[in-house]
Design an enzyme around this catalytic site. Structure first.
Site, PDB file in Angstrom:
ATOM      1  N   GLY A  91       0.855  -1.181   0.000  1.00 23.98           N
ATOM      2  CA  GLY A  91       0.000   0.000   0.000  1.00 23.98           C
ATOM      3  C   GLY A  91       0.886   1.224   0.000  1.00 23.98           C
ATOM      4  O   GLY A  91       2.111   1.127   0.120  1.00 23.98           O
ATOM      5  N   LYS A 114       3.976  12.641  -2.697  1.00 28.78           N
ATOM      6  CA  LYS A 114       4.905  11.556  -2.395  1.00 28.78           C
ATOM      7  C   LYS A 114       5.923  12.053  -1.377  1.00 28.78           C
ATOM      8  O   LYS A 114       6.595  13.061  -1.595  1.00 28.78           O
ATOM      9  CB  LYS A 114       5.614  11.132  -3.690  1.00 28.78           C
ATOM     10  CG  LYS A 114       6.410   9.854  -3.600  1.00 28.78           C
ATOM     11  CD  LYS A 114       6.862   9.445  -4.991  1.00 28.78           C
ATOM     12  CE  LYS A 114       7.731   8.203  -4.944  1.00 28.78           C
ATOM     13  NZ  LYS A 114       8.167   7.793  -6.279  1.00 28.78           N
ATOM     14  N   ASP A 253       3.760  -4.046  -8.538  1.00 26.50           N
ATOM     15  CA  ASP A 253       3.135  -2.832  -8.021  1.00 26.50           C
ATOM     16  C   ASP A 253       3.643  -1.593  -8.750  1.00 26.50           C
ATOM     17  O   ASP A 253       3.137  -0.485  -8.521  1.00 26.50           O
ATOM     18  CB  ASP A 253       3.360  -2.691  -6.510  1.00 26.50           C
ATOM     19  CG  ASP A 253       4.819  -2.818  -6.116  1.00 26.50           C
ATOM     20  OD1 ASP A 253       5.380  -3.904  -6.323  1.00 26.50           O
ATOM     21  OD2 ASP A 253       5.393  -1.837  -5.598  1.00 26.50           O
ATOM     22  N   ASN A 254       4.630  -1.768  -9.634  1.00 24.83           N
ATOM     23  CA  ASN A 254       5.130  -0.657 -10.439  1.00 24.83           C
ATOM     24  C   ASN A 254       4.765  -0.803 -11.915  1.00 24.83           C
ATOM     25  O   ASN A 254       5.428  -0.246 -12.775  1.00 24.83           O
ATOM     26  CB  ASN A 254       6.654  -0.543 -10.300  1.00 24.83           C
ATOM     27  CG  ASN A 254       7.061  -0.080  -8.920  1.00 24.83           C
ATOM     28  OD1 ASN A 254       6.318   0.627  -8.256  1.00 24.83           O
ATOM     29  ND2 ASN A 254       8.241  -0.491  -8.481  1.00 24.83           N
ATOM     30  N   ASP A 263       7.185   5.102 -11.049  1.00 19.26           N
ATOM     31  CA  ASP A 263       8.224   4.816 -10.056  1.00 19.26           C
ATOM     32  C   ASP A 263       9.624   4.961 -10.649  1.00 19.26           C
ATOM     33  O   ASP A 263      10.080   4.123 -11.419  1.00 19.26           O
ATOM     34  CB  ASP A 263       8.068   3.422  -9.444  1.00 19.26           C
ATOM     35  CG  ASP A 263       8.902   3.306  -8.166  1.00 19.26           C
ATOM     36  OD1 ASP A 263       8.405   3.714  -7.109  1.00 19.26           O
ATOM     37  OD2 ASP A 263      10.049   2.834  -8.245  1.00 19.26           O
TER      38      ASP A 263
END
Length: 487
Positions: A91, A114, A253-254, A263
Protein backbone atom coordinates in the site's frame (compact mmCIF):
# COMPACT_ATOMS: atom_id res chain seq x y z
CA UNK A 1 -17.34 19.81 -7.95
CA UNK A 2 -15.43 22.43 -5.99
CA UNK A 3 -13.31 25.00 -7.78
CA UNK A 4 -10.54 27.13 -6.33
CA UNK A 5 -10.62 30.31 -8.42
CA UNK A 6 -7.10 31.38 -7.49
CA UNK A 7 -4.96 28.27 -8.11
CA UNK A 8 -7.45 26.52 -10.39
CA UNK A 9 -7.88 23.12 -8.77
CA UNK A 10 -11.01 21.24 -9.84
CA UNK A 11 -10.91 18.28 -7.48
CA UNK A 12 -12.95 15.12 -7.20
CA UNK A 13 -12.23 11.64 -5.86
CA UNK A 14 -13.91 8.83 -7.78
CA UNK A 15 -11.66 6.21 -6.17
CA UNK A 16 -13.48 6.45 -2.83
CA UNK A 17 -16.58 4.99 -4.50
CA UNK A 18 -14.74 1.65 -4.52
CA UNK A 19 -15.11 -0.70 -1.53
CA UNK A 20 -13.24 0.72 1.48
CA UNK A 21 -10.78 -2.20 1.49
CA UNK A 22 -8.98 -0.47 -1.40
CA UNK A 23 -7.92 2.59 0.56
CA UNK A 24 -7.57 4.27 3.92
CA UNK A 25 -8.48 7.88 4.61
CA UNK A 26 -5.16 9.57 5.30
CA UNK A 27 -4.22 13.19 6.00
CA UNK A 28 -0.77 14.31 4.87
CA UNK A 29 1.56 15.11 7.74
CA UNK A 30 2.34 18.85 7.91
CA UNK A 31 5.79 20.14 7.02
CA UNK A 32 7.33 22.63 9.50
CA UNK A 33 8.63 25.15 6.96
CA UNK A 34 7.87 24.19 3.34
CA UNK A 35 9.85 25.84 0.57
CA UNK A 36 9.14 25.52 -3.15
CA UNK A 37 12.24 24.06 -4.79
CA UNK A 38 11.09 23.47 -8.37
CA UNK A 39 7.81 23.97 -10.22
CA UNK A 40 6.92 22.51 -13.61
CA UNK A 41 5.46 25.56 -15.38
CA UNK A 42 4.48 23.85 -18.68
CA UNK A 43 2.69 21.09 -16.77
CA UNK A 44 0.93 23.58 -14.50
CA UNK A 45 -0.34 25.38 -17.62
CA UNK A 46 -1.52 22.10 -19.19
CA UNK A 47 -3.39 21.26 -15.99
CA UNK A 48 -5.09 24.66 -16.07
CA UNK A 49 -3.39 25.79 -12.86
CA UNK A 50 -2.14 29.27 -12.05
CA UNK A 51 1.61 28.86 -11.52
CA UNK A 52 2.01 32.29 -9.93
CA UNK A 53 -0.53 31.29 -7.27
CA UNK A 54 1.19 27.95 -6.71
CA UNK A 55 4.36 29.90 -5.91
CA UNK A 56 2.59 31.76 -3.08
CA UNK A 57 2.15 30.53 0.48
CA UNK A 58 -1.25 28.92 -0.11
CA UNK A 59 0.02 27.03 -3.15
CA UNK A 60 3.18 25.88 -1.41
CA UNK A 61 1.16 24.73 1.62
CA UNK A 62 -1.02 22.61 -0.65
CA UNK A 63 1.98 21.14 -2.48
CA UNK A 64 3.52 20.29 0.89
CA UNK A 65 0.35 18.78 2.35
CA UNK A 66 -0.04 21.48 5.01
CA UNK A 67 -3.44 22.37 3.62
CA UNK A 68 -5.73 20.73 1.09
CA UNK A 69 -7.13 21.99 -2.21
CA UNK A 70 -10.88 22.47 -2.10
CA UNK A 71 -12.64 19.25 -2.99
CA UNK A 72 -9.70 17.00 -2.06
CA UNK A 73 -10.43 13.73 -0.22
CA UNK A 74 -6.98 12.44 0.79
CA UNK A 75 -6.45 8.69 0.91
CA UNK A 76 -3.65 6.16 0.74
CA UNK A 77 -4.23 3.26 -1.63
CA UNK A 78 -3.96 -0.44 -0.87
CA UNK A 79 -2.26 -2.80 -3.30
CA UNK A 80 -0.02 -5.86 -3.38
CA UNK A 81 2.98 -6.77 -5.47
CA UNK A 82 5.58 -9.27 -6.51
CA UNK A 83 8.79 -7.57 -5.42
CA UNK A 84 11.74 -9.31 -7.08
CA UNK A 85 9.43 -12.28 -7.55
CA UNK A 86 8.13 -12.47 -3.96
CA UNK A 87 4.47 -11.66 -3.24
CA UNK A 88 3.72 -9.07 -0.54
CA UNK A 89 0.64 -7.14 0.56
CA UNK A 90 1.50 -3.48 0.28
CA UNK A 91 0.00 0.00 0.00
CA UNK A 92 1.04 3.64 -0.15
CA UNK A 93 3.59 3.79 2.64
CA UNK A 94 4.61 7.39 2.07
CA UNK A 95 2.20 8.80 -0.47
CA UNK A 96 -1.23 10.38 -0.21
CA UNK A 97 -3.65 10.65 -3.11
CA UNK A 98 -5.40 14.00 -2.77
CA UNK A 99 -7.93 13.05 -5.42
CA UNK A 100 -8.38 13.71 -9.11
CA UNK A 101 -8.03 17.04 -10.86
CA UNK A 102 -10.20 17.68 -13.91
CA UNK A 103 -8.10 19.31 -16.63
CA UNK A 104 -9.50 22.01 -18.97
CA UNK A 105 -10.31 19.43 -21.67
CA UNK A 106 -12.10 17.20 -19.16
CA UNK A 107 -9.30 14.68 -18.65
CA UNK A 108 -9.09 13.28 -15.12
CA UNK A 109 -5.65 12.92 -13.49
CA UNK A 110 -4.52 11.80 -10.05
CA UNK A 111 -2.80 14.32 -7.77
CA UNK A 112 -0.52 12.50 -5.35
CA UNK A 113 1.85 13.81 -2.71
CA UNK A 114 4.91 11.56 -2.39
CA UNK A 115 6.90 11.78 0.83
CA UNK A 116 4.06 13.35 2.80
CA UNK A 117 4.39 11.20 5.93
CA UNK A 118 3.26 7.91 7.39
CA UNK A 119 0.06 6.17 6.31
CA UNK A 120 -1.82 3.13 7.65
CA UNK A 121 0.19 1.09 5.10
CA UNK A 122 3.61 2.29 6.27
CA UNK A 123 5.84 -0.61 7.26
CA UNK A 124 8.23 0.80 9.84
CA UNK A 125 9.37 3.75 7.73
CA UNK A 126 8.87 7.43 8.47
CA UNK A 127 6.76 8.04 5.38
CA UNK A 128 9.03 10.86 4.33
CA UNK A 129 11.27 11.28 1.28
CA UNK A 130 14.64 12.95 0.75
CA UNK A 131 15.20 15.90 -1.55
CA UNK A 132 17.70 14.14 -3.87
CA UNK A 133 15.47 11.24 -4.90
CA UNK A 134 12.47 13.55 -5.39
CA UNK A 135 14.50 15.81 -7.69
CA UNK A 136 15.72 12.70 -9.49
CA UNK A 137 12.14 11.62 -10.19
CA UNK A 138 11.35 15.15 -11.36
CA UNK A 139 14.25 15.11 -13.85
CA UNK A 140 13.81 11.59 -15.22
CA UNK A 141 10.00 11.58 -15.45
CA UNK A 142 10.03 14.86 -17.36
CA UNK A 143 12.82 13.56 -19.63
CA UNK A 144 10.76 10.43 -20.35
CA UNK A 145 7.77 12.64 -21.16
CA UNK A 146 9.86 14.75 -23.54
CA UNK A 147 10.98 11.55 -25.29
CA UNK A 148 7.33 10.87 -26.07
CA UNK A 149 6.93 7.91 -23.70
CA UNK A 150 3.80 7.60 -21.50
CA UNK A 151 4.70 8.45 -17.91
CA UNK A 152 3.54 9.86 -14.64
CA UNK A 153 4.75 13.43 -14.36
CA UNK A 154 6.13 15.74 -11.70
CA UNK A 155 4.44 19.05 -10.93
CA UNK A 156 6.60 20.27 -8.06
CA UNK A 157 9.13 19.47 -5.38
CA UNK A 158 8.82 21.18 -2.01
CA UNK A 159 11.45 20.97 0.74
CA UNK A 160 9.74 20.22 4.05
CA UNK A 161 12.17 21.97 6.38
CA UNK A 162 12.75 18.84 8.43
CA UNK A 163 15.44 16.17 8.16
CA UNK A 164 14.91 12.56 7.16
CA UNK A 165 17.14 9.86 8.58
CA UNK A 166 18.56 7.20 6.27
CA UNK A 167 22.20 6.07 6.29
CA UNK A 168 22.80 9.77 6.90
CA UNK A 169 20.71 12.81 7.72
CA UNK A 170 19.12 14.26 4.57
CA UNK A 171 16.84 17.14 3.70
CA UNK A 172 13.18 16.14 3.47
CA UNK A 173 10.97 16.85 0.47
CA UNK A 174 7.54 16.17 -1.05
CA UNK A 175 6.97 15.52 -4.77
CA UNK A 176 3.60 16.21 -6.41
CA UNK A 177 3.03 13.39 -8.89
CA UNK A 178 0.48 13.55 -11.70
CA UNK A 179 -0.81 10.27 -13.16
CA UNK A 180 -3.57 9.00 -15.42
CA UNK A 181 -4.29 6.91 -12.31
CA UNK A 182 -2.38 4.88 -9.75
CA UNK A 183 -4.16 1.61 -10.60
CA UNK A 184 -1.51 -1.11 -10.75
CA UNK A 185 -1.24 -4.80 -11.55
CA UNK A 186 -0.65 -5.01 -7.80
CA UNK A 187 -4.06 -3.42 -7.11
CA UNK A 188 -5.70 -6.36 -8.88
CA UNK A 189 -3.43 -8.79 -7.04
CA UNK A 190 -4.53 -7.23 -3.76
CA UNK A 191 -8.20 -7.72 -4.66
CA UNK A 192 -7.58 -11.31 -5.79
CA UNK A 193 -5.65 -12.16 -2.62
CA UNK A 194 -8.62 -11.09 -0.52
CA UNK A 195 -10.76 -13.56 -2.50
CA UNK A 196 -13.88 -11.37 -2.71
CA UNK A 197 -15.00 -11.55 -6.33
CA UNK A 198 -17.39 -8.61 -5.94
CA UNK A 199 -14.47 -6.36 -4.93
CA UNK A 200 -12.38 -7.59 -7.84
CA UNK A 201 -15.27 -6.92 -10.21
CA UNK A 202 -15.77 -3.41 -8.78
CA UNK A 203 -12.08 -2.67 -9.36
CA UNK A 204 -12.22 -3.96 -12.94
CA UNK A 205 -15.35 -1.90 -13.63
CA UNK A 206 -13.57 1.17 -12.28
CA UNK A 207 -10.49 0.51 -14.44
CA UNK A 208 -12.70 0.18 -17.53
CA UNK A 209 -14.57 3.39 -16.77
CA UNK A 210 -11.36 5.27 -15.99
CA UNK A 211 -9.10 4.06 -18.81
CA UNK A 212 -10.84 1.90 -21.39
CA UNK A 213 -14.52 2.89 -21.63
CA UNK A 214 -14.60 1.56 -25.20
CA UNK A 215 -14.48 -2.05 -23.92
CA UNK A 216 -17.62 -1.69 -21.81
CA UNK A 217 -19.76 -2.82 -24.73
CA UNK A 218 -17.47 -5.72 -25.65
CA UNK A 219 -18.87 -9.25 -25.48
CA UNK A 220 -16.46 -10.01 -22.63
CA UNK A 221 -15.47 -6.62 -21.11
CA UNK A 222 -13.00 -8.01 -18.55
CA UNK A 223 -11.17 -10.06 -21.15
CA UNK A 224 -11.09 -6.97 -23.37
CA UNK A 225 -9.70 -4.95 -20.44
CA UNK A 226 -6.87 -7.44 -20.02
CA UNK A 227 -6.16 -7.31 -23.76
CA UNK A 228 -5.89 -3.52 -23.59
CA UNK A 229 -3.40 -3.63 -20.72
CA UNK A 230 -1.30 -6.22 -22.61
CA UNK A 231 -1.27 -3.95 -25.69
CA UNK A 232 -0.33 -0.83 -23.71
CA UNK A 233 2.47 -2.57 -21.84
CA UNK A 234 3.89 -4.16 -24.99
CA UNK A 235 4.12 -0.72 -26.59
CA UNK A 236 5.48 0.95 -23.44
CA UNK A 237 8.31 -1.52 -22.87
CA UNK A 238 9.23 -1.37 -26.55
CA UNK A 239 9.55 2.40 -26.17
CA UNK A 240 11.83 1.94 -23.15
CA UNK A 241 14.06 -0.43 -25.09
CA UNK A 242 14.29 1.91 -28.07
CA UNK A 243 15.83 4.71 -25.98
CA UNK A 244 17.93 2.48 -23.69
CA UNK A 245 15.86 3.16 -20.55
CA UNK A 246 16.24 0.72 -17.66
CA UNK A 247 13.40 0.93 -15.15
CA UNK A 248 15.31 -0.94 -12.49
CA UNK A 249 12.45 -2.18 -10.32
CA UNK A 250 9.72 -3.76 -12.46
CA UNK A 251 7.75 -5.16 -9.55
CA UNK A 252 4.06 -5.77 -10.24
CA UNK A 253 3.14 -2.83 -8.02
CA UNK A 254 5.13 -0.66 -10.44
CA UNK A 255 3.19 -1.68 -13.56
CA UNK A 256 0.20 0.54 -14.30
CA UNK A 257 -3.12 -0.45 -15.82
CA UNK A 258 -3.03 2.80 -17.84
CA UNK A 259 0.28 1.96 -19.54
CA UNK A 260 2.25 4.82 -17.98
CA UNK A 261 5.79 4.51 -16.67
CA UNK A 262 5.67 4.80 -12.88
CA UNK A 263 8.22 4.82 -10.06
CA UNK A 264 11.60 6.35 -10.76
CA UNK A 265 13.71 4.76 -8.06
CA UNK A 266 16.83 2.99 -9.34
CA UNK A 267 16.15 3.79 -13.02
CA UNK A 268 18.88 4.95 -15.42
CA UNK A 269 19.79 5.10 -19.11
CA UNK A 270 22.24 2.74 -20.74
CA UNK A 271 25.52 4.10 -22.14
CA UNK A 272 27.45 1.27 -23.85
CA UNK A 273 25.04 -1.20 -25.40
CA UNK A 274 24.81 -4.38 -23.35
CA UNK A 275 21.57 -6.29 -22.68
CA UNK A 276 22.94 -7.37 -19.28
CA UNK A 277 23.15 -3.77 -18.05
CA UNK A 278 21.88 -3.33 -14.48
CA UNK A 279 22.20 -0.19 -12.36
CA UNK A 280 20.11 -0.95 -9.27
CA UNK A 281 22.18 -1.68 -6.18
CA UNK A 282 19.61 -4.22 -4.96
CA UNK A 283 19.22 -6.14 -8.24
CA UNK A 284 22.11 -8.49 -7.60
CA UNK A 285 20.81 -11.26 -9.88
CA UNK A 286 20.05 -8.98 -12.82
CA UNK A 287 16.34 -9.78 -12.77
CA UNK A 288 15.50 -6.34 -14.12
CA UNK A 289 18.42 -5.94 -16.54
CA UNK A 290 17.79 -4.06 -19.78
CA UNK A 291 17.51 -7.22 -21.87
CA UNK A 292 15.11 -8.84 -19.39
CA UNK A 293 12.53 -6.06 -19.39
CA UNK A 294 10.24 -7.50 -22.11
CA UNK A 295 10.21 -10.91 -20.40
CA UNK A 296 9.50 -9.37 -17.01
CA UNK A 297 6.69 -7.36 -18.56
CA UNK A 298 5.13 -10.60 -19.79
CA UNK A 299 5.67 -12.23 -16.37
CA UNK A 300 3.94 -9.33 -14.65
CA UNK A 301 1.00 -9.54 -17.06
CA UNK A 302 0.71 -13.25 -16.27
CA UNK A 303 0.25 -12.25 -12.63
CA UNK A 304 -2.50 -9.82 -13.70
CA UNK A 305 -4.17 -12.61 -15.66
CA UNK A 306 -4.05 -14.87 -12.58
CA UNK A 307 -5.68 -12.16 -10.49
CA UNK A 308 -8.44 -11.62 -13.06
CA UNK A 309 -9.26 -15.32 -13.68
CA UNK A 310 -12.59 -15.23 -11.76
CA UNK A 311 -13.74 -12.46 -14.13
CA UNK A 312 -12.85 -14.35 -17.30
CA UNK A 313 -15.07 -17.39 -16.75
CA UNK A 314 -16.79 -19.29 -13.94
CA UNK A 315 -14.98 -22.46 -14.97
CA UNK A 316 -11.33 -22.19 -13.90
CA UNK A 317 -9.98 -24.28 -16.78
CA UNK A 318 -11.81 -22.14 -19.33
CA UNK A 319 -10.60 -18.96 -17.59
CA UNK A 320 -7.00 -20.19 -17.74
CA UNK A 321 -7.32 -21.00 -21.45
CA UNK A 322 -8.68 -17.50 -22.12
CA UNK A 323 -5.87 -15.90 -20.09
CA UNK A 324 -3.14 -17.90 -21.81
CA UNK A 325 -4.57 -17.12 -25.22
CA UNK A 326 -4.67 -13.37 -24.62
CA UNK A 327 -1.27 -13.27 -22.89
CA UNK A 328 0.32 -15.12 -25.80
CA UNK A 329 -0.09 -12.02 -27.96
CA UNK A 330 2.34 -9.99 -25.83
CA UNK A 331 5.57 -11.19 -27.44
CA UNK A 332 4.35 -10.58 -30.96
CA UNK A 333 2.95 -7.15 -30.05
CA UNK A 334 6.16 -6.18 -28.28
CA UNK A 335 8.36 -7.35 -31.14
CA UNK A 336 6.17 -5.54 -33.66
CA UNK A 337 6.39 -2.22 -31.76
CA UNK A 338 10.12 -2.65 -31.16
CA UNK A 339 10.94 -3.56 -34.78
CA UNK A 340 8.81 -0.73 -36.14
CA UNK A 341 10.63 1.63 -33.80
CA UNK A 342 13.99 0.29 -34.90
CA UNK A 343 13.04 0.76 -38.55
CA UNK A 344 12.30 4.41 -37.80
CA UNK A 345 15.62 4.76 -35.96
CA UNK A 346 17.35 3.49 -39.11
CA UNK A 347 15.32 5.68 -41.46
CA UNK A 348 13.40 2.78 -42.99
CA UNK A 349 9.83 3.34 -44.14
CA UNK A 350 8.58 0.11 -45.69
CA UNK A 351 9.05 -3.37 -44.25
CA UNK A 352 11.41 -6.05 -45.57
CA UNK A 353 11.72 -9.60 -44.22
CA UNK A 354 15.41 -9.19 -43.29
CA UNK A 355 14.95 -6.00 -41.24
CA UNK A 356 15.06 -7.78 -37.88
CA UNK A 357 18.32 -9.47 -38.87
CA UNK A 358 19.78 -6.12 -39.94
CA UNK A 359 18.93 -4.62 -36.54
CA UNK A 360 20.26 -7.59 -34.58
CA UNK A 361 23.54 -7.44 -36.52
CA UNK A 362 23.95 -3.78 -35.61
CA UNK A 363 23.25 -4.45 -31.93
CA UNK A 364 25.74 -7.33 -31.92
CA UNK A 365 28.45 -5.06 -33.36
CA UNK A 366 27.62 -2.35 -30.81
CA UNK A 367 27.86 -4.84 -27.96
CA UNK A 368 31.15 -6.32 -29.15
CA UNK A 369 32.65 -2.86 -29.66
CA UNK A 370 31.26 -1.41 -26.41
CA UNK A 371 29.63 1.35 -28.49
CA UNK A 372 27.40 3.95 -26.87
CA UNK A 373 23.78 3.11 -27.66
CA UNK A 374 22.33 6.62 -28.03
CA UNK A 375 25.40 8.09 -29.71
CA UNK A 376 25.62 5.34 -32.33
CA UNK A 377 22.12 6.15 -33.55
CA UNK A 378 22.90 9.87 -33.24
CA UNK A 379 25.99 9.40 -35.43
CA UNK A 380 23.98 7.42 -37.98
CA UNK A 381 21.43 10.25 -38.04
CA UNK A 382 24.00 13.01 -38.50
CA UNK A 383 26.55 10.95 -40.43
CA UNK A 384 29.09 12.41 -38.03
CA UNK A 385 31.41 9.84 -36.49
CA UNK A 386 33.83 12.08 -34.60
CA UNK A 387 34.81 10.37 -31.36
CA UNK A 388 33.15 7.11 -32.45
CA UNK A 389 35.84 4.43 -32.98
CA UNK A 390 33.22 1.86 -34.03
CA UNK A 391 33.15 3.58 -37.46
CA UNK A 392 36.67 2.35 -38.27
CA UNK A 393 36.02 -1.34 -37.59
CA UNK A 394 35.62 -3.65 -40.58
CA UNK A 395 32.62 -5.41 -39.08
CA UNK A 396 30.75 -2.09 -38.73
CA UNK A 397 31.74 -1.01 -42.24
CA UNK A 398 30.23 -4.25 -43.54
CA UNK A 399 27.01 -3.57 -41.65
CA UNK A 400 26.96 0.03 -42.90
CA UNK A 401 27.09 -1.19 -46.50
CA UNK A 402 24.09 -3.48 -45.88
CA UNK A 403 22.17 -0.62 -44.31
CA UNK A 404 22.92 1.77 -47.17
CA UNK A 405 21.82 -0.88 -49.66
CA UNK A 406 18.60 -1.37 -47.68
CA UNK A 407 17.90 2.38 -47.69
CA UNK A 408 18.63 2.61 -51.41
CA UNK A 409 15.83 0.11 -52.12
CA UNK A 410 13.11 2.37 -50.71
CA UNK A 411 11.30 5.02 -52.72
CA UNK A 412 11.79 7.74 -50.13
CA UNK A 413 14.78 10.05 -50.54
CA UNK A 414 17.87 10.05 -48.33
CA UNK A 415 16.70 13.40 -46.97
CA UNK A 416 13.33 11.93 -45.98
CA UNK A 417 15.12 8.99 -44.39
CA UNK A 418 17.40 11.32 -42.43
CA UNK A 419 14.41 13.34 -41.20
CA UNK A 420 12.68 10.17 -40.00
CA UNK A 421 15.83 9.32 -38.06
CA UNK A 422 16.01 12.81 -36.53
CA UNK A 423 12.52 12.52 -35.06
CA UNK A 424 13.14 8.93 -33.91
CA UNK A 425 16.63 9.11 -32.40
CA UNK A 426 17.11 11.41 -29.41
CA UNK A 427 20.21 13.55 -29.64
CA UNK A 428 20.30 13.59 -25.86
CA UNK A 429 19.23 11.46 -22.90
CA UNK A 430 19.59 12.16 -19.17
CA UNK A 431 23.14 10.81 -18.91
CA UNK A 432 23.68 9.27 -15.50
CA UNK A 433 26.71 11.38 -14.62
CA UNK A 434 24.89 14.54 -15.69
CA UNK A 435 21.92 13.72 -13.49
CA UNK A 436 24.23 13.07 -10.53
CA UNK A 437 26.06 16.32 -11.24
CA UNK A 438 22.77 18.25 -11.15
CA UNK A 439 21.59 16.53 -7.97
CA UNK A 440 24.88 17.10 -6.17
CA UNK A 441 24.85 20.81 -7.02
CA UNK A 442 21.23 21.16 -5.88
CA UNK A 443 21.32 19.08 -2.72
CA UNK A 444 24.85 19.74 -1.48
CA UNK A 445 25.29 23.37 -2.53
CA UNK A 446 21.79 24.69 -3.10
CA UNK A 447 22.79 25.49 -6.69
CA UNK A 448 19.91 24.76 -9.06
CA UNK A 449 21.47 26.30 -12.16
CA UNK A 450 23.05 22.95 -13.13
CA UNK A 451 19.67 21.21 -12.94
CA UNK A 452 17.94 24.06 -14.80
CA UNK A 453 20.38 23.81 -17.71
CA UNK A 454 19.98 20.04 -17.82
CA UNK A 455 16.18 20.27 -17.80
CA UNK A 456 16.25 22.84 -20.59
CA UNK A 457 18.22 20.62 -22.97
CA UNK A 458 16.28 17.48 -22.00
CA UNK A 459 13.00 19.21 -22.83
CA UNK A 460 13.67 18.92 -26.59
CA UNK A 461 15.59 15.67 -27.07
CA UNK A 462 15.01 15.52 -30.84
CA UNK A 463 16.06 19.09 -31.63
CA UNK A 464 19.80 18.43 -32.22
CA UNK A 465 20.81 21.90 -31.02
CA UNK A 466 24.38 23.05 -30.45
CA UNK A 467 23.79 23.55 -26.74
CA UNK A 468 23.00 19.82 -26.42
CA UNK A 469 26.40 18.73 -27.72
CA UNK A 470 28.19 18.87 -24.37
CA UNK A 471 25.47 16.69 -22.82
CA UNK A 472 25.96 13.87 -25.34
CA UNK A 473 29.30 12.72 -23.95
CA UNK A 474 29.26 9.52 -21.87
CA UNK A 475 30.93 9.39 -18.48
CA UNK A 476 34.68 8.79 -18.53
CA UNK A 477 34.59 7.12 -15.11
CA UNK A 478 35.53 3.43 -14.91
CA UNK A 479 33.53 3.00 -11.71
CA UNK A 480 30.26 1.09 -12.39
CA UNK A 481 27.25 3.37 -11.97
CA UNK A 482 24.85 2.36 -9.18
CA UNK A 483 21.37 3.63 -8.37
CA UNK A 484 19.37 3.24 -5.16
CA UNK A 485 15.70 2.96 -4.22
CA UNK A 486 15.65 6.40 -2.69
CA UNK A 487 12.21 7.30 -4.01
Amino acid sequence: MEENHTIGWRMQNSYVALPEVFYAKTEPEPSPSPELIVLNYPLAAALGLNASELEKKQGIDELAGNSLPEGAEPISQAYAGHQFGHFTMLGDGRAVLLGEHIMPGGKRVDIQLKGSGRTPFSRGGDGRAALGPMLREFIISEAIHALGIPTTRSLAVVATGEPVYREETLEGAVLTRIAASHLRVGTFQYAAARNVVEDLQALADYAIKRHYPEVKEAQHPYVALFEKVVERQAELIAQWQLVGFIHGVMNTDNMTISGETIDYGPCAFMDSYDPATVFSSIDRQGRYAYGNQPGIGEWNLARLAEAMLPLFDDEIETAIQIAEGKLSSFRELYHEHWLQGMRRKLGLFAEEPQDAELVEELLAVMKNQGADYTNTFRALTLDDWSGMPIRETNVFKEWLAKWEARRARQTETKEESAELMRVSNPSIIPRNHRVEEALEAAVERGDFTVMDRLMNVLAKPYSYTEEQAEYTTPSVSNVPYRTYCGT
